[in-house]
Scaffold this active site. Sequence first.
Site, PDB file in Angstrom:
ATOM      1  N   ASN A   1      66.385  24.407  21.015  1.00 58.58           N
ATOM      2  CA  ASN A   1      67.114  23.147  21.157  1.00 58.58           C
ATOM      3  C   ASN A   1      66.185  21.955  21.379  1.00 58.58           C
ATOM      4  O   ASN A   1      66.285  20.939  20.681  1.00 58.58           O
ATOM      5  CB  ASN A   1      68.111  23.296  22.317  1.00 58.58           C
ATOM      6  CG  ASN A   1      68.830  22.009  22.627  1.00 58.58           C
ATOM      7  OD1 ASN A   1      68.463  21.309  23.569  1.00 58.58           O
ATOM      8  ND2 ASN A   1      69.802  21.662  21.817  1.00 58.58           N
TER       9      ASN A   1
ATOM     10  N   SER B   1      73.700  15.009  30.512  1.00 53.37           N
ATOM     11  CA  SER B   1      74.655  15.876  31.212  1.00 53.37           C
ATOM     12  C   SER B   1      75.391  15.075  32.294  1.00 53.37           C
ATOM     13  O   SER B   1      76.598  15.227  32.484  1.00 53.37           O
ATOM     14  CB  SER B   1      73.943  17.061  31.865  1.00 53.37           C
ATOM     15  OG  SER B   1      73.797  18.125  30.954  1.00 53.37           O
TER      16      SER B   1
ATOM     17  N   THR C   1      67.532  16.155  25.173  1.00 51.54           N
ATOM     18  CA  THR C   1      66.207  16.436  25.751  1.00 51.54           C
ATOM     19  C   THR C   1      65.115  16.067  24.742  1.00 51.54           C
ATOM     20  O   THR C   1      64.129  15.409  25.082  1.00 51.54           O
ATOM     21  CB  THR C   1      66.090  17.911  26.174  1.00 51.54           C
ATOM     22  OG1 THR C   1      67.216  18.229  26.982  1.00 51.54           O
ATOM     23  CG2 THR C   1      64.822  18.160  26.955  1.00 51.54           C
TER      24      THR C   1
ATOM     25  N   LYS D   1      69.526  25.519  39.725  1.00 53.08           N
ATOM     26  CA  LYS D   1      69.175  26.220  38.475  1.00 53.08           C
ATOM     27  C   LYS D   1      69.696  27.643  38.590  1.00 53.08           C
ATOM     28  O   LYS D   1      69.936  28.123  39.699  1.00 53.08           O
ATOM     29  CB  LYS D   1      67.651  26.245  38.305  1.00 53.08           C
ATOM     30  CG  LYS D   1      67.188  26.534  36.897  1.00 53.08           C
ATOM     31  CD  LYS D   1      67.228  25.301  36.006  1.00 53.08           C
ATOM     32  CE  LYS D   1      66.935  25.652  34.563  1.00 53.08           C
ATOM     33  NZ  LYS D   1      66.719  24.454  33.730  1.00 53.08           N
TER      34      LYS D   1
ATOM     35  N   GLY E   1      73.058  24.267  30.070  1.00 46.60           N
ATOM     36  CA  GLY E   1      72.264  25.214  29.291  1.00 46.60           C
ATOM     37  C   GLY E   1      70.781  25.149  29.618  1.00 46.60           C
ATOM     38  O   GLY E   1      70.309  24.240  30.302  1.00 46.60           O
ATOM     39  N   ASP E   2      70.064  26.140  29.135  1.00 47.09           N
ATOM     40  CA  ASP E   2      68.590  26.182  29.178  1.00 47.09           C
ATOM     41  C   ASP E   2      68.208  27.243  28.143  1.00 47.09           C
ATOM     42  O   ASP E   2      69.007  27.508  27.226  1.00 47.09           O
ATOM     43  CB  ASP E   2      68.089  26.557  30.590  1.00 47.09           C
ATOM     44  CG  ASP E   2      66.578  26.383  30.758  1.00 47.09           C
ATOM     45  OD1 ASP E   2      66.123  25.239  30.911  1.00 47.09           O
ATOM     46  OD2 ASP E   2      65.833  27.382  30.726  1.00 47.09           O
TER      47      ASP E   2
ATOM     48  N   GLN F   1      63.770  20.631  39.289  1.00 47.28           N
ATOM     49  CA  GLN F   1      64.993  19.928  38.886  1.00 47.28           C
ATOM     50  C   GLN F   1      65.376  18.837  39.906  1.00 47.28           C
ATOM     51  O   GLN F   1      65.894  17.788  39.531  1.00 47.28           O
ATOM     52  CB  GLN F   1      66.128  20.947  38.757  1.00 47.28           C
ATOM     53  CG  GLN F   1      67.341  20.437  38.015  1.00 47.28           C
ATOM     54  CD  GLN F   1      67.193  20.485  36.498  1.00 47.28           C
ATOM     55  OE1 GLN F   1      66.718  21.468  35.966  1.00 47.28           O
ATOM     56  NE2 GLN F   1      67.582  19.423  35.829  1.00 47.28           N
TER      57      GLN F   1
END
Length: 449
Positions: A244, A380, A213, A129, A168-169, A114
């Site tokens: 997603n 984001s 994404t 994360k 989110g993830d 990340q």
Amino acid sequence: MSFQSPYLEKVYEKVQQRNAGESEFLQAVKEVLESIEPAVLANPAIEKNGIVERMVEPERFLVFRVSWVDDNGQVQVNRGFRVQFNSAIGPYKGGLRLHPSVNASIIKFLGFEQCFKNSLTGLPIGGGKGGSDFDPKGKSDMEIMRFCQSFMTELYRHIGPNVDVPAGDIGVGAREIGYLFGQYKRLSNSFENGVLTGKGLTYGGSLIRPQATGYGLLYFTDAMLQKAGDSLQGKTVVISGAGNVAIYAAEKAMELGAKVVTMSDSTGWIYDGEGIDLNAIKEIKEVRRARLTEYKNYRPNAEYHEGKGVWSVKCDVALPCATQNELNEDDAKALIANGVKAVAEGANMPSTLEATKLFVDNKILFGPAKAANAGGVAVSALEMSQNSMRLAWTREEVDSKLHDIMVNIFNNSYAASVQVGHEGNLVMGANIAGFNKIAEAMIAQGVAY
Ligand code: NDP
């Protein structure tokens, strides 16, 4: 492992000792260290300032108990994690994953990646994360709410709009972010909506964030193809996952003239030669949270197969959008034998090191996750900007900023690959472009002694 640089060799040995058994984290570090070698050899200040050994060690790693009460009144216990990896260029930023496989290694690999991804976006965000080994499958809405509240009861003291901003993830979408934000607001007694991103539109969410994404992945893929004088028009695309990222990747691929023929979930995969019916997928996955086995009820001519198999289907473009290490060396061989032109990673580290090497060596257009899936975190960061200005941009404004960011990421990664004499190797290019910015900020900020 053989590095030309004794410095990198030493750093990687230490990482292996310190993080023994953490295979995903070691895999992510190895890939980055191998590809930044030319940048490290070219700049002695990197070693002098201990930049690489600092980058592979998280600034802070939080592990905590999450106790919650299920619908039968039984107390359950999960483990919560948050890694605050690097804050050299901005507040820690990165998603929360809820999946039974979550452990320290997975959270650290995601947090490490990340940092570079966030740097590549050009926006002021550091890397972090988090998540838990909680399994959302089969849980009632109230169980999800109670889990999220308990998770935030510990996490809230470690985060803030200028400190650390989760999102989110896997297993965390707008519903979970809503419960997490509600609890943060109760505990902090203030409406600081910049503390989380991926929020609902009524309380500070950004338009296009759910799509970001997947759409961003296709803007990046399109940029790669265009550079090679090609386009998505008329291409056959295979996608893994049905969450997603996968859903909005499929949507944008279709908008750009491609035909998507596969999707998958954790139990099986579907092949629809006429092109996937995305409304059916949205209803099955987003509305009813059900299994892909039901797709045949909508499209009787489609095939459903148990297990894994998406990569055996002949295609022009492959988009892995489910989870880490879902595309191995044999899968890469099958894709190459079937004439794949481009592979772009929607998931984080979906290709193994061996698969990645095969794509690069065979000159397949390859978009590594850090670059290709950065659209989510980029929007984001745009959500954070809107929250701090207390205004909301239109769908068109956000989408056009997302498009520009993805094209810039492609151009910067490509330019970095040229600079080190490996034109078109975007694994190297993305890692080096992301690394250089963080390194410069770390050197400028010094160390405490
Ligand atoms: P979702 O939870 O929405 O969807 C995940 C999908 O992948 C589901 O179809 C799920 O199947 C499948 N899946 C998950 N774990 C496994 C597994 N171990 N084996 C096989 N299939 C699995 O997550 P997202 O779409 O948000 O995330 C997908 C990937 O994209 C992850 O790697 C994530 O880190 C990455 N990513 C996500 C971003 C975001 O903005 N959401 C941003 C950047 C990267 P099932 O339906 O059966 O659960």
